[in-house]
Design an enzyme around this catalytic site. Structure first.
Site, PDB file in Angstrom:
ATOM      1  N   TYR A  29       0.846  -1.204   0.000  1.00 50.31           N
ATOM      2  CA  TYR A  29       0.000   0.000   0.000  1.00 50.31           C
ATOM      3  C   TYR A  29       0.884   1.257   0.000  1.00 50.31           C
ATOM      4  O   TYR A  29       1.154   1.832   1.062  1.00 50.31           O
ATOM      5  CB  TYR A  29      -0.898   0.022   1.240  1.00 50.31           C
ATOM      6  CG  TYR A  29      -1.805  -1.181   1.392  1.00 50.31           C
ATOM      7  CD1 TYR A  29      -2.859  -1.404   0.505  1.00 50.31           C
ATOM      8  CD2 TYR A  29      -1.614  -2.092   2.430  1.00 50.31           C
ATOM      9  CE1 TYR A  29      -3.701  -2.494   0.649  1.00 50.31           C
ATOM     10  CE2 TYR A  29      -2.451  -3.192   2.590  1.00 50.31           C
ATOM     11  CZ  TYR A  29      -3.486  -3.383   1.693  1.00 50.31           C
ATOM     12  OH  TYR A  29      -4.309  -4.462   1.848  1.00 50.31           O
ATOM     13  N   ASN A  34      -7.232   6.603   4.015  1.00 49.94           N
ATOM     14  CA  ASN A  34      -8.022   7.471   4.877  1.00 49.94           C
ATOM     15  C   ASN A  34      -8.073   7.033   6.354  1.00 49.94           C
ATOM     16  O   ASN A  34      -7.537   7.713   7.232  1.00 49.94           O
ATOM     17  CB  ASN A  34      -9.425   7.534   4.250  1.00 49.94           C
ATOM     18  CG  ASN A  34     -10.355   8.487   4.914  1.00 49.94           C
ATOM     19  OD1 ASN A  34     -10.330   8.645   6.120  1.00 49.94           O
ATOM     20  ND2 ASN A  34     -11.210   9.139   4.136  1.00 49.94           N
ATOM     21  N   GLY A 161     -13.934  -0.542   4.522  1.00 49.24           N
ATOM     22  CA  GLY A 161     -12.650  -0.892   5.131  1.00 49.24           C
ATOM     23  C   GLY A 161     -12.535  -2.390   5.356  1.00 49.24           C
ATOM     24  O   GLY A 161     -11.473  -2.906   5.676  1.00 49.24           O
ATOM     25  N   ASP A 163     -12.912  -5.019   3.135  1.00 47.01           N
ATOM     26  CA  ASP A 163     -13.064  -5.224   1.695  1.00 47.01           C
ATOM     27  C   ASP A 163     -13.852  -6.466   1.245  1.00 47.01           C
ATOM     28  O   ASP A 163     -14.762  -6.356   0.456  1.00 47.01           O
ATOM     29  CB  ASP A 163     -11.677  -5.284   1.033  1.00 47.01           C
ATOM     30  CG  ASP A 163     -10.856  -4.022   1.293  1.00 47.01           C
ATOM     31  OD1 ASP A 163     -11.221  -3.230   2.178  1.00 47.01           O
ATOM     32  OD2 ASP A 163      -9.837  -3.842   0.616  1.00 47.01           O
ATOM     33  N   ARG A 196      -5.784 -13.002   0.414  1.00 49.31           N
ATOM     34  CA  ARG A 196      -6.362 -11.829  -0.264  1.00 49.31           C
ATOM     35  C   ARG A 196      -7.725 -12.166  -0.888  1.00 49.31           C
ATOM     36  O   ARG A 196      -8.089 -13.329  -1.020  1.00 49.31           O
ATOM     37  CB  ARG A 196      -5.395 -11.352  -1.370  1.00 49.31           C
ATOM     38  CG  ARG A 196      -3.997 -10.974  -0.897  1.00 49.31           C
ATOM     39  CD  ARG A 196      -3.934  -9.616  -0.264  1.00 49.31           C
ATOM     40  NE  ARG A 196      -4.556  -8.597  -1.087  1.00 49.31           N
ATOM     41  CZ  ARG A 196      -4.763  -7.339  -0.680  1.00 49.31           C
ATOM     42  NH1 ARG A 196      -4.399  -6.961   0.518  1.00 49.31           N
ATOM     43  NH2 ARG A 196      -5.344  -6.457  -1.469  1.00 49.31           N
ATOM     44  N   GLU A 392      -0.385  -7.179   9.266  1.00 47.93           N
ATOM     45  CA  GLU A 392      -1.623  -6.500   8.853  1.00 47.93           C
ATOM     46  C   GLU A 392      -2.817  -7.118   9.573  1.00 47.93           C
ATOM     47  O   GLU A 392      -3.682  -6.412  10.074  1.00 47.93           O
ATOM     48  CB  GLU A 392      -1.777  -6.613   7.329  1.00 47.93           C
ATOM     49  CG  GLU A 392      -2.937  -5.804   6.765  1.00 47.93           C
ATOM     50  CD  GLU A 392      -3.023  -5.878   5.234  1.00 47.93           C
ATOM     51  OE1 GLU A 392      -2.240  -6.640   4.623  1.00 47.93           O
ATOM     52  OE2 GLU A 392      -3.878  -5.184   4.657  1.00 47.93           O
TER      53      GLU A 392
END
Ligand code: GLC
Length: 425
Positions: A29, A34, A161, A163, A196, A392
């Site tokens: 990333y 945001n 957020g 996803d 993912r 993460e």
């Protein structure tokens, strides 16, 4: 131990600091996101208050004229990420995406202000940010709640957020894939593809982007034109909490109009949240606005709702619900119920634990007096860090670190938790 962990977390923040904004992690990333920024500012605030304010200022500096604050700001070009500025094509001088993300900046600004040692700086910064954050909140209700229900819809899963949450699966069936231009994903070259979203989901994400782009990113049209309109309790809780916090901040700064308007939005939102409560699931659920039905998906969105000033009995029930989840995992709070058939402990928002969400849930529970559960969640956060580093996200059963590493907001949460709580790690 505690001090060592704080130093390690600071090093992660410094590594991802690009001067006036931080990237979530190197590689995967490479821009400003945001809600990552707003939450990361909480970490900076413990050792560099000016830098914390700058993080939020930079984010708000890219607010659109209509009030929206975009989910990504592409400060510097980097072709390691898809979809980049050319796909979004929003026509901004500094390119941004065209959708938004959970509005946690109001909460962050108030918290940093309340704790600030440099009161003069805090007052100056908060006063400048106040009208901008307020305009963003008003933008939500004007553009994402056209019927005036008190709750707003997201029109793209990335706005939540979360996803690839199971919450979107049924609604996503309505999003077509025809006409999607060929693309190459970049995320799967930085992170394990098994951690993912799938290619099929990516096609639908891009279909929505193309659709909104074809409407010139005109927010007065996008909500009604989207086949995907979901009222997410977690997202709304963040908005409501930020409105309530902004009201308090505005009161302190003598901005009475903003205070009154913000409080009215928060109160209306809290009352409307009741329509999302499910006795059967013991938590809040998403509402699919297109078909006007609750989504029977036991995900963390309905638990994150505890971040808002919800009624005491609801907070108690959510705490009980988390106790049930704990029977089937080792680390709280899994992003999806481990006993549900769709649960996948490694795949992003379909099972793994995320520290930022844990932090918000625990903060909300603490406010409602559910302190034992709040402490338990904080303890689990630190156990995960000890075992698996600043990842993460983490498998809630094995603690396997997933996605990117050296992650900014994970590190920020560790500093925040350790500096403000007595936690038995
Ligand atoms: C992923 C997450 C999102 C986050 C972004 C940057 O897209 O789902 O919540 O903001 O990564 O960390």
């Amino acid at each position: 131990m505690t001090q060592e962990m704080i130093e390690q977390a600071k090093a992660v923040l410094r590594r991802n600091d690009r001067g006036s904004y931080t990237v979530p992690t190197h590689g995967l990333y490479p821009f400003q996101w945001n809600w990552d920024s707003a939450l990361s500012a909480l970490g900076f605030a413990h050792f560099d208050e000016a830098r914390a304010w700058t993080e939020i200022e930079t984010l708000l500096a890219h607010q659109w004229e209509d009030g929206m604050v975009p989910h990504i700001i592409f400060h510097e070009l980097d072709d390691g990420y898809f979809p980049g500025p050319d796909v979004w094509s929003t026509g901004r001088k500094v390119p941004t995406s065209g959708i938004t993300q959970p509005p946690v900046a109001g909460f962050a600004a108030r918290r940093i202000f309340d704790r600030a040692e440099d009161k003069a700086l805090a007052a100056e910064k908060a006063r400048a940010l106040l009208p901008r954050i307020h305009a963003w909140h008003q933008w939500f209700f004007a553009n994402r709640d056209p019927q005036g229900t008190g709750l707003v819809a997201i029109i793209h899963p990335w706005e939540s957020g979360r996803d690839n949450s199971v919450d979107w699966d049924a609604a996503f069936e309505r999003v077509p894939t025809d006409g999607v231009l060929p693309f190459t994903r970049r995320d799967t070259s930085h992170a394990n593809p098994a951690h993912r979203p799938t290619d099929e989901q990516y096609k639908r994400y891009i279909w929505l982007v193309q659709k909104f782009r074809s409407l010139g990113w005109d927010n007065s049209k996008l909500h009604d034109a989207s086949p995907f309109q979901i009222v997410d309790p977690g997202f709304n809780a963040i908005l409501i909490r930020s409105c309530a916090d902004l009201a308090d901040l505005a009161d302190t700064l003598g901005e009475t109009t903003i205070a009154a308007q913000s409080r009215a939005l928060a109160d209306k939102g809290i009352a409307a949240m009741e329509s999302l409560w499910s006795d059967a699931q013991g938590q809040y659920l998403c509402h699919d606005r297109v078909v006007d039905a609750l989504v029977e998906s036991p995900s963390i969105g309905g638990i994150l709702a505890a971040f808002a000033p919800i009624p005491q009995n609801r907070a108690k029930a959510i705490s009980a619900r988390i106790s049930v989840l704990a029977e089937n995992c080792t680390f709280l709070v899994p992003s999806h119920d481990p006993t549900a058939p769709e649960f996948d402990g490694l795949r992003y928002w379909r099972g793994p634990v995320w520290l930022i969400v844990n932090y918000m849930i625990s903060d909300g529970l603490e406010h409602c007096g559910e302190t034992a559960m709040a402490d338990r969640i904080n303890t689990d956060c630190l156990r995960l860090i000890e075992k698996s580093g600043f990842a993460e996200y983490y498998d809630p059963i094995t603690a396997e670190p997933c996605g990117g590493d050296q992650f900014t907001w994970t590190a920020a949460m560790v500093i925040e938790i350790l500096k403000t709580h007595e936690v038995a790690a």
